[in-house]
Design a protein around this motif. Structure first.
Motif, PDB file in Angstrom:
ATOM      1  N   GLN A  64       0.840  -1.204   0.000  1.00  0.00           N
ATOM      2  CA  GLN A  64       0.000   0.000   0.000  1.00  0.00           C
ATOM      3  C   GLN A  64       0.879   1.259   0.000  1.00  0.00           C
ATOM      4  OE1 GLN A  64      -2.500  -0.659   3.424  1.00  0.00           O
ATOM      5  NE2 GLN A  64      -4.019  -1.822   2.241  1.00  0.00           N
ATOM      6  N   TRP A  65       2.013   1.212   0.683  1.00  0.00           N
ATOM      7  CA  TRP A  65       2.941   2.345   0.661  1.00  0.00           C
ATOM      8  C   TRP A  65       3.448   2.565  -0.761  1.00  0.00           C
ATOM      9  CZ3 TRP A  65       6.456   0.561   5.291  1.00  0.00           C
ATOM     10  CH2 TRP A  65       5.747   0.697   6.483  1.00  0.00           C
ATOM     11  N   ASP A  66       3.741   1.457  -1.460  1.00  0.00           N
ATOM     12  CA  ASP A  66       4.213   1.559  -2.843  1.00  0.00           C
ATOM     13  C   ASP A  66       3.164   2.191  -3.751  1.00  0.00           C
ATOM     14  OD1 ASP A  66       6.645   0.412  -2.215  1.00  0.00           O
ATOM     15  OD2 ASP A  66       6.059  -1.611  -2.843  1.00  0.00           O
ATOM     16  N   LYS A  67       1.889   2.036  -3.389  1.00  0.00           N
ATOM     17  CA  LYS A  67       0.793   2.593  -4.192  1.00  0.00           C
ATOM     18  C   LYS A  67       0.462   4.034  -3.806  1.00  0.00           C
ATOM     19  CE  LYS A  67      -1.247  -1.901  -5.068  1.00  0.00           C
ATOM     20  NZ  LYS A  67      -2.378  -2.795  -4.817  1.00  0.00           N
ATOM     21  N   GLY A  68       1.184   4.567  -2.800  1.00  0.00           N
ATOM     22  CA  GLY A  68       0.977   5.969  -2.456  1.00  0.00           C
ATOM     23  C   GLY A  68       0.460   6.247  -1.063  1.00  0.00           C
TER      24      GLY A  68
END
Length: 100
Positions: A15-19
């Motif tokens: 989820q961090w990678d998705k923003g």
């Protein structure tokens, strides 16, 4: 590795990678782990790093464990000659830094 380092699930990291916003403590831990920067520990460590098994000073001097132990031993014994030598080395190092 990030999930283990921050005690988060792999799903959270994705989820961090998705923003999604990364908690500040996790950012500091990841920066310290990934880049081996020590500044997240304390402001006194700003500019210090660990690279290839050596402690790198802000001026770029690589320190091995043996050099650190030797330097500390010289300070501990406090012999006059060693203290004078230490002052001279620090004075010269500051002069050299000023030449940059």
């Amino acid at each position: 590795m990030t999930a283990k380092l921050c005690f988060k699930t792999p799903k959270t990291v994705l989820q961090w990678d998705k923003g999604k916003t990364i908690p500040p403590i996790c950012k500091r831990l990841m920066r310290m782990y990934a880049y081996r920067e020590l500044s997240p520990l304390d402001d006194d460590w700003k500019g210090w790093k660990i690279s290839k098994g050596k402690l790198i000073t802000p001026d770029g001097w690589p320190l091995t464990p043996n050099r650190i132990i030797m330097g500390n031993a010289l300070i501990e014994i406090g012999a006059v000659d060693e203290l004078r030598f230490q002052r001279d080395v620090l004075r010269i190092a500051r002069m050299l830094k000023g030449l940059k």
